[in-house]
Design an enzyme around this catalytic site. Structure first.
Site, PDB file in Angstrom:
ATOM      1  N   THR A 135       0.817  -1.208   0.000  1.00  0.00           N
ATOM      2  CA  THR A 135       0.000   0.000   0.000  1.00  0.00           C
ATOM      3  C   THR A 135       0.854   1.262   0.000  1.00  0.00           C
ATOM      4  OG1 THR A 135      -1.462   1.287   1.451  1.00  0.00           O
ATOM      5  CG2 THR A 135      -0.112  -0.339   2.528  1.00  0.00           C
ATOM      6  N   ASP A 136       0.276   2.352  -0.466  1.00  0.00           N
ATOM      7  CA  ASP A 136       0.989   3.645  -0.418  1.00  0.00           C
ATOM      8  C   ASP A 136       1.068   4.183   1.019  1.00  0.00           C
ATOM      9  OD1 ASP A 136      -1.718   4.304  -0.079  1.00  0.00           O
ATOM     10  OD2 ASP A 136      -1.709   5.916  -1.568  1.00  0.00           O
ATOM     11  N   GLU A 137       0.302   3.565   1.947  1.00  0.00           N
ATOM     12  CA  GLU A 137       0.268   4.101   3.312  1.00  0.00           C
ATOM     13  C   GLU A 137       1.608   3.926   4.025  1.00  0.00           C
ATOM     14  OE1 GLU A 137      -3.389   3.284   5.426  1.00  0.00           O
ATOM     15  OE2 GLU A 137      -4.478   3.081   3.544  1.00  0.00           O
ATOM     16  N   TYR A 160      -1.666  -0.524  11.055  1.00  0.00           N
ATOM     17  CA  TYR A 160      -1.816  -1.163   9.737  1.00  0.00           C
ATOM     18  C   TYR A 160      -0.631  -0.819   8.836  1.00  0.00           C
ATOM     19  CZ  TYR A 160      -3.199  -1.654   4.839  1.00  0.00           C
ATOM     20  OH  TYR A 160      -3.209  -1.967   3.497  1.00  0.00           O
ATOM     21  N   LYS A 164       2.405  -3.193   7.322  1.00  0.00           N
ATOM     22  CA  LYS A 164       2.639  -3.366   5.886  1.00  0.00           C
ATOM     23  C   LYS A 164       4.049  -2.913   5.524  1.00  0.00           C
ATOM     24  CE  LYS A 164       0.296  -4.579   2.974  1.00  0.00           C
ATOM     25  NZ  LYS A 164       0.018  -5.942   2.426  1.00  0.00           N
TER      26      LYS A 164
HETATM   27  P1  NAD Z   1      -9.236  -7.631   2.273  1.00  0.00           P
HETATM   28  O1  NAD Z   1      -9.230  -7.338   3.728  1.00  0.00           O
HETATM   29  O2  NAD Z   1     -10.474  -7.448   1.473  1.00  0.00           O
HETATM   30  O3  NAD Z   1      -8.774  -9.155   2.036  1.00  0.00           O
HETATM   31  C1  NAD Z   1      -7.748  -9.761   2.761  1.00  0.00           C
HETATM   32  C2  NAD Z   1      -7.857 -11.273   2.562  1.00  0.00           C
HETATM   33  O4  NAD Z   1      -6.784 -11.892   3.314  1.00  0.00           O
HETATM   34  C3  NAD Z   1      -9.165 -11.862   3.118  1.00  0.00           C
HETATM   35  O5  NAD Z   1      -9.742 -12.717   2.139  1.00  0.00           O
HETATM   36  C4  NAD Z   1      -8.730 -12.639   4.359  1.00  0.00           C
HETATM   37  O6  NAD Z   1      -9.530 -13.783   4.617  1.00  0.00           O
HETATM   38  C5  NAD Z   1      -7.302 -13.027   3.977  1.00  0.00           C
HETATM   39  N1  NAD Z   1      -6.467 -13.299   5.159  1.00  0.00           N
HETATM   40  C6  NAD Z   1      -6.344 -12.529   6.276  1.00  0.00           C
HETATM   41  N2  NAD Z   1      -5.525 -13.131   7.168  1.00  0.00           N
HETATM   42  C7  NAD Z   1      -5.099 -14.281   6.591  1.00  0.00           C
HETATM   43  C8  NAD Z   1      -4.218 -15.327   6.987  1.00  0.00           C
HETATM   44  N3  NAD Z   1      -3.632 -15.303   8.191  1.00  0.00           N
HETATM   45  N4  NAD Z   1      -3.997 -16.348   6.149  1.00  0.00           N
HETATM   46  C9  NAD Z   1      -4.602 -16.397   4.938  1.00  0.00           C
HETATM   47  N5  NAD Z   1      -5.445 -15.441   4.491  1.00  0.00           N
HETATM   48  C10 NAD Z   1      -5.702 -14.406   5.309  1.00  0.00           C
HETATM   49  O7  NAD Z   1      -8.027  -6.786   1.681  1.00  0.00           O
HETATM   50  P2  NAD Z   1      -7.870  -6.056   0.264  1.00  0.00           P
HETATM   51  O8  NAD Z   1      -8.433  -4.704   0.360  1.00  0.00           O
HETATM   52  O9  NAD Z   1      -8.311  -6.972  -0.814  1.00  0.00           O
HETATM   53  O10 NAD Z   1      -6.285  -5.896   0.234  1.00  0.00           O
HETATM   54  C11 NAD Z   1      -5.472  -6.936  -0.283  1.00  0.00           C
HETATM   55  C12 NAD Z   1      -4.019  -6.518  -0.190  1.00  0.00           C
HETATM   56  O11 NAD Z   1      -3.802  -5.319  -0.909  1.00  0.00           O
HETATM   57  C13 NAD Z   1      -3.563  -6.245   1.255  1.00  0.00           C
HETATM   58  O12 NAD Z   1      -2.258  -6.753   1.387  1.00  0.00           O
HETATM   59  C14 NAD Z   1      -3.576  -4.732   1.351  1.00  0.00           C
HETATM   60  O13 NAD Z   1      -2.619  -4.278   2.269  1.00  0.00           O
HETATM   61  C15 NAD Z   1      -3.219  -4.344  -0.067  1.00  0.00           C
HETATM   62  N6  NAD Z   1      -3.752  -3.037  -0.505  1.00  0.00           N
HETATM   63  C16 NAD Z   1      -5.077  -2.727  -0.332  1.00  0.00           C
HETATM   64  C17 NAD Z   1      -5.572  -1.507  -0.783  1.00  0.00           C
HETATM   65  C18 NAD Z   1      -7.019  -1.142  -0.652  1.00  0.00           C
HETATM   66  O14 NAD Z   1      -7.392  -0.001  -0.935  1.00  0.00           O
HETATM   67  N7  NAD Z   1      -7.898  -2.047  -0.268  1.00  0.00           N
HETATM   68  C19 NAD Z   1      -4.701  -0.593  -1.397  1.00  0.00           C
HETATM   69  C20 NAD Z   1      -3.354  -0.949  -1.555  1.00  0.00           C
HETATM   70  C21 NAD Z   1      -2.899  -2.177  -1.115  1.00  0.00           C
HETATM   71  P1  TYD Z   2     -10.754   3.903   4.414  1.00  0.00           P
HETATM   72  O1  TYD Z   2     -11.687   3.464   3.341  1.00  0.00           O
HETATM   73  O2  TYD Z   2     -10.797   3.254   5.741  1.00  0.00           O
HETATM   74  O3  TYD Z   2      -9.274   3.798   3.790  1.00  0.00           O
HETATM   75  P2  TYD Z   2      -7.846   4.338   4.380  1.00  0.00           P
HETATM   76  O4  TYD Z   2      -8.013   4.824   5.738  1.00  0.00           O
HETATM   77  O5  TYD Z   2      -7.001   3.113   4.311  1.00  0.00           O
HETATM   78  O6  TYD Z   2      -7.411   5.404   3.419  1.00  0.00           O
HETATM   79  O7  TYD Z   2     -10.937   5.468   4.639  1.00  0.00           O
HETATM   80  C1  TYD Z   2     -10.815   6.381   3.570  1.00  0.00           C
HETATM   81  C2  TYD Z   2     -10.950   7.778   4.139  1.00  0.00           C
HETATM   82  O8  TYD Z   2     -12.271   7.956   4.645  1.00  0.00           O
HETATM   83  C3  TYD Z   2     -10.014   8.027   5.317  1.00  0.00           C
HETATM   84  O9  TYD Z   2      -9.537   9.371   5.253  1.00  0.00           O
HETATM   85  C4  TYD Z   2     -10.900   7.842   6.524  1.00  0.00           C
HETATM   86  C5  TYD Z   2     -12.266   8.289   6.027  1.00  0.00           C
HETATM   87  N1  TYD Z   2     -13.415   7.598   6.666  1.00  0.00           N
HETATM   88  C6  TYD Z   2     -14.451   8.338   7.240  1.00  0.00           C
HETATM   89  O10 TYD Z   2     -14.435   9.585   7.228  1.00  0.00           O
HETATM   90  N2  TYD Z   2     -15.490   7.674   7.837  1.00  0.00           N
HETATM   91  C7  TYD Z   2     -15.533   6.316   7.890  1.00  0.00           C
HETATM   92  O11 TYD Z   2     -16.507   5.748   8.480  1.00  0.00           O
HETATM   93  C8  TYD Z   2     -14.481   5.563   7.277  1.00  0.00           C
HETATM   94  C9  TYD Z   2     -14.493   4.065   7.312  1.00  0.00           C
HETATM   95  C10 TYD Z   2     -13.447   6.250   6.678  1.00  0.00           C
END
Ligand code: NAD
Ligand code: TYD
Length: 353
Positions: A135-137, A160, A164
């Site tokens: 992630t970019d975070e 988080y 990461k």
């Molecule tokens: P998500 O939470 O939807 O899915 C995570 C999956 O991992 C789930 O299916 C869960 O069951 C599985 N999991 C959790 N713990 C586990 C374990 N111990 N063993 C096996 N499986 C396990 O997450 P997502 O949003 O699809 O993100 C996927 C990846 O991409 C993550 O690594 C996240 O950090 C990264 N990412 C997410 C975003 C975003 O905006 N969602 C952006 C950039 C990077």
């Molecule tokens: P989120 O979808 O949790 O992603 P991230 O924190 O990883 O960027 O949140 C996106 C933005 O929205 C973040 O600035 C937090 C804000 N947010 C709210 O204002 N209210 C909410 O209930 C949630 C879940 C997020």
């Protein structure tokens, strides 16, 4: 039928991004064998991959990436040559509430998987790849100007993002120390169908649907850079095939939105689609106590992947958001399933009754 060309273990494939990635790979590469490894935590849902579960090049394994014996036996049984690692705890608010599971899954889980891959591939790393999705975070929080590049210093600020960031460094360490062939990508906020409704966009669509309050943290001035999930899946495909070993690629949508502007746009679109009076969703906006340590702004400089690998986001944001809202409104059963039981407890704890 020609031979299997690659055996790819995708971790976290029952989650949001992993399920879109798997759908894309299963359909695009019939000669790749795709194994979905997922523990099925609250965030993992096999309904997300229902439409590919009968494909001959797809299979599912329920396992925990923190379990070394289980990971070893998977590498012993299947001729895995590529890992695409997405399994993680992924929600910032949960990491504030319960940080240790993030340390366990994201740090120990990644190290365990790296170790199992290293042991299985030792002595023959040719044609192997460990692709870590991040992630970019990890880069921290930006002020009004500037963009995260691949050389921005790491400055994670939530449990988080710290977990990461640590997992990224573990991947690099296994690359440097043991010669494991690794590649990494760091992506901005994703949105689209199948995202668990704890994240901003699906949470708010679901709340508007039920005429529940829309809890905007702080003043709603934080900025995120949104990318449609299928564009992320395409970027992962490009990096898988064209990325240089040892490199990191930033992926982003050039699409920055202040939360409150995004929420207002969502309100307008959902009202229109539900045939409700203009302004009825906006009336649900409720400013609530800010998230602890809330990062102000994320924004990605994606010029490296664009220049070197020719990837670009394909979708305009309003179109992607409209498609996303349509999906949630047409898939109420999916929403109802994932928002029953444990979700309700989480919701009450976070936002009150
Ligand atoms: P998500 O939470 O939807 O899915 C995570 C999956 O991992 C789930 O299916 C869960 O069951 C599985 N999991 C959790 N713990 C586990 C374990 N111990 N063993 C096996 N499986 C396990 O997450 P997502 O949003 O699809 O993100 C996927 C990846 O991409 C993550 O690594 C996240 O950090 C990264 N990412 C997410 C975003 C975003 O905006 N969602 C952006 C950039 C990077
Ligand atoms: P989120 O979808 O949790 O992603 P991230 O924190 O990883 O960027 O949140 C996106 C933005 O929205 C973040 O600035 C937090 C804000 N947010 C709210 O204002 N209210 C909410 O209930 C949630 C879940 C997020």
């Amino acid at each position: 039928m020609s031979a299997i060309e690659k055996t790819i273990l995708v971790t976290g494939g029952a989650g949001f991004i992993g399920s879109h990635l798997l759908r894309h790979l299963v359909r695009t590469y019939p000669h790749y064998k795709l194994i979905n490894l997922d523990l099925l935590t609250y965030a993992g849902n096999l309904e997300n991959v229902r439409d590919i579960e009968d494909a001959p090049n797809y299979s599912f394994l329920r396992a925990d990436i923190t379990d070394l014996d289980a990971m070893r036996s998977i590498f012993a049984v299947y001729p895995v040559d590529t890992v695409i690692h997405l399994a993680a705890e992924s929600h910032v608010d949960r990491s504030i509430d319960d940080p240790l599971i993030f340390v366990k899954t994201n740090l120990l889980g990644t190290a365990t998987l790296l170790q199992a891959a290293k042991e299985a591939w030792d002595g023959n790393m040719d044609g192997k790849l460990f692709y870590h999705v991040s992630t970019d975070e990890v880069y921290g929080s930006l002020g009004e100007d500037g963009l995260f590049t691949e050389t921005s210093p790491y400055d994670p600020r939530s449990p988080y993002s710290a977990s990461k960031a640590g997992s990224d460094q573990l991947v690099r360490a296994w690359g440097h120390t043991y010669g494991l062939p690794v590649v990494l990508s760091n992506c901005s906020n994703n949105y689209g169908p199948n995202q668990f409704p704890e994240k901003l966009i699906p949470l708010f669509i679901n709340n508007i649907r039920h005429r529940k309050a829309l809890p905007v943290y702080g003043k709603g001035e934080n900025v995120r850079d949104w990318l449609y999930v299928e564009d992320h899946a395409r970027a992962i495909d490009v990096i898988l095939h064209e990325g240089q070993l040892g490199e990191t690629y930033n992926i982003g949508g050039h699409n920055e939105w202040k939360n409150i502007d995004l929420v207002r746009l969502m309100c307008r679109l959902v009202d229109e689609k539900l045939g409700r009076a203009e302004g009825s969703a906006e009336a649900l906006i409720t400013y609530v106590t800010d998230r602890a340590g809330h990062d102000m702004r994320y924004a990605i400089d994606a010029s490296k992947i664009e220049r070197e690998l020719g990837w670009r986001p394909s979708l305009q944001f309003e179109e992607g958001l409209s498609r996303t809202i349509d999906w949630y409104l047409e898939n109420e059963t999916w929403l109802d399933h994932v928002t029953s039981g444990a979700y309700q407890e989480y919701y009450d704890k976070m936002y009150g009754q």
